[in-house]
Design an enzyme around this catalytic site. Structure first.
Site, PDB file in Angstrom:
ATOM      1  N   ARG A 232      43.405  43.411  38.731  1.00  0.00           N
ATOM      2  CA  ARG A 232      43.563  44.993  38.810  1.00  0.00           C
ATOM      3  C   ARG A 232      44.687  45.426  39.634  1.00  0.00           C
ATOM      4  O   ARG A 232      45.166  44.869  40.417  1.00  0.00           O
ATOM      5  CB  ARG A 232      42.402  45.168  39.637  1.00  0.00           C
ATOM      6  N   GLU A 261      46.050  53.835  35.334  1.00  0.00           N
ATOM      7  CA  GLU A 261      46.009  53.700  34.015  1.00  0.00           C
ATOM      8  C   GLU A 261      45.627  54.858  33.154  1.00  0.00           C
ATOM      9  O   GLU A 261      44.586  55.326  33.786  1.00  0.00           O
ATOM     10  CB  GLU A 261      45.489  52.364  33.719  1.00  0.00           C
ATOM     11  N   HIS A 279      47.425  46.550  29.979  1.00  0.00           N
ATOM     12  CA  HIS A 279      45.811  45.951  30.091  1.00  0.00           C
ATOM     13  C   HIS A 279      45.465  45.323  28.989  1.00  0.00           C
ATOM     14  O   HIS A 279      44.459  45.715  28.455  1.00  0.00           O
ATOM     15  CB  HIS A 279      44.786  47.128  30.657  1.00  0.00           C
TER      16      HIS A 279
END
Ligand code: 3PG
Length: 529
Positions: A232, A261, A279
């Protein structure tokens, strides 16, 4: 009516098809928040990945929501506290993408070490440059793994096959487990920082881990360290990382996740030592198929009221063993029957498992009893998630006991409690065909649990069964089954359990209580059994 499931982010078609067999599926992929909120108004379940912020406000606009499914691992985008207090079960797919995440970590580790993205870009621009992209080998170097859970372990295994040494830090992993993985356990993070040439993070984002990799920690690391993050974004202080790379303290980083994000503009993107992906850790066909199917199964089971192993906000105290799972519906029904016959919630309740079931942890049975008992009196949603908290709010002191001995039954679940000073007890087991009551108030019965039951305590006098049966007949209530309970001590028949085909009104129950010889009568309604 089929439950409505809103799917807010792309999941595999196989998962959607699995859901469509029991649910009405609403496609909300790409919808802006107001439209999503609108759809959630009537929804029983919501499925997301990491991009949808499921906060308290969104949860508050979904009065019928019972399940939130996360098609992946991380649940940091879901307000678990708000979900829990609304009785909403949050389930995820904890195994679905672990291989993909580990493989992506290796791809980033190698990509950064060998400058792959830049070399690729330069060649495509028409330049054959063999001098600018000299990299480093992984072989013989030390990889520091922070978080040796499912993904961290898989990364360690793969790094070992490249001839790396692996040192790890994880307070939840014991020496034996680490030894089995051929990983050295660091004596604290500082030791890992001091020894690792590469560091990879495999942690959830929590209040404790947010910003844990910062200017101070970079100073403790080996000069020239390279950092990989597929967990993360918020765990690394990005400004401090930019500084550490500019100063040369950190040789480079490979990042799949970012503090905010989506992100398309960051000082990190200007650094040639940094490799980035948007991601993509779980973005493989395999991981998505598995996440879609796993989450669909978990959501369907949770909508059906089942206790789902992957529920992240259910405090089971233990895993649900296969031997215990079949007793959960029985325990839930016993909780309802208890409240029905006792005419209220207990102030004290003991859940006791006897016989074979007594060999296993029974935390899940305790939750199921509470769920049944509280559902009988509450208009709010009661689920495995909020049953303990609601019980505490109602002042129920609950205990659990186990014994491997049982006189007559292979396995028995017994409830003993007090309701306003009165002692109430009952016991049940799983009979040949269905869950059944085998004891009420100390009287032995053999009454399969059914949707509508009339429980009568009475004087042991002739003619009483006839009086009750005639009363029911006169009101057109059909009797499907009837048992007489005898005292195990005196043998007196002072209890009747009657399975009826229709519900009784409160007036009818009152009238049964008035019949000569009847001491107490309770009508108990169970969800379809
Ligand atoms: C996860 O938490 O499972 C991964 O970060 C993947 O997230 P995603 O489902 O949004 O790709």
């Amino acid at each position: 009516m089929r439950p409505r499931v809103v799917i807010a982010e792309t999941i595999a078609q196989a998962g959607i098809e699995a859901l469509e067999t029991h649910c009405y599926v609403e496609d909300a992929v790409g919808l802006a928040r107001p439209a999503l909120t609108e759809l959630l108004h009537d929804a029983q379940a919501l499925i997301v990945r990491s991009a949808t912020e499921v906060d308290a406000a969104l949860i508050g606009t979904a009065p019928h929501l019972r399940v939130i499914g996360r098609a992946g691992i991380g649940v940091d985008n879901i307000d678990i506290t708000a979900a829990t207090s609304a009785g909403i079960v949050v389930v995820n797919a904890p195994q679905a993408n672990v291989i993909s995440a580990a493989e992506h970590t290796m791809a980033l580790l190698l990509g950064q070490a060998r400058n792959l993205p830049r070399a690729d870009g330069v060649l495509r621009s028409g330049v054959w440059d063999r001098k600018s992209f000299q990299g480093v080998e992984l072989y013989g170097r030390t990889l520091g793994v922070i978080g040796l859970g499912r993904i961290g372990s898989l990364v360690a295994e793969r790094a070992l096959s490249f001839g790396m040494q692996v040192i790890a830090h994880d307070p939840y992993v014991g020496v034996e487990r680490a030894r089995g993985l051929q990983v050295e356990l660091a004596d604290g993070l500082d030791e890992l920082y001091a020894e690792a040439d590469f560091i990879t993070l495999h942690l959830p984002l929590t209040a404790e881990t947010a910003g844990m990799i910062n200017a101070e920690t970079f100073d403790k690391m080996r000069p020239g360290v390279r950092i990989v993050n597929t967990s993360r974004g918020g765990i690394i202080d990005e400004d401090a990382l930019v500084e550490a790379i500019r100063s040369g303290r950190v040789a480079g980083a490979a990042l799949d996740v970012f503090a905010t994000e989506p992100v398309t503009d960051s000082p990190l993107f200007d650094l040639s030592e940094v490799v980035v992906t948007p991601h993509l850790g779980a973005s493989t066909r395999e991981a998505q198929d598995k996440a879609g199917i796993d989450v669909a199964e978990a959501v369907a089971a949770a909508l059906g009221g089942e206790l789902v192993q992957s529920a992240v906000n259910v405090d089971l105290g233990s895993d649900v063993m296969d031997e215990v799972r079949p007793f959960l519906p029985l325990a839930e029904h016993l909780g309802r029957v208890f409240v029905g016959v006792a005419r209220g919630l207990p102030d004290r309740l003991s859940v006791r498992a006897e016989g074979r079931i007594g060999e296993y942890p029974i935390g899940p049975l305790r939750l199921a009893v509470l769920k049944g008992a509280l559902s009988a009196v509450s208009s709010a949603t009661v689920s495995y998630v909020n049953a303990s908290a609601l019980a505490e709010r109602h002042g129920i002191a609950i205990t659990e006991e186990s014994s491997t001995e049982s006189t007559e039954y292979v396995s028995l679940v017994r409830l003993d409690g007090t309701v306003g000073g009165r002692e109430v007890s009952l016991a049940g087991t799983i009979g040949r065909r269905a869950p059944m009551l085998v004891e009420i108030f100390g009287y032995e019965v053999d009454l399969p649990l059914s949707q509508y039951m009339l429980i009568v305590t009475n004087a042991d006098v002739p003619g009483l069964i006839g009086r009750v049966a005639s009363f029911l007949g006169a009101h057109d209530i059909n009797i499907a089954n009837m048992v007489v309970g005898r005292s195990s001590i005196t043998g007196a028949a002072q209890m009747m359990g009657i399975d009826i085909d229709q519900p009784l009104t409160p007036d009818m129950v009152e009238a049964v209580r008035e019949l000569e010889g009847v001491e107490e009568a309770q009508f108990v309604k169970l969800p379809l059994v």
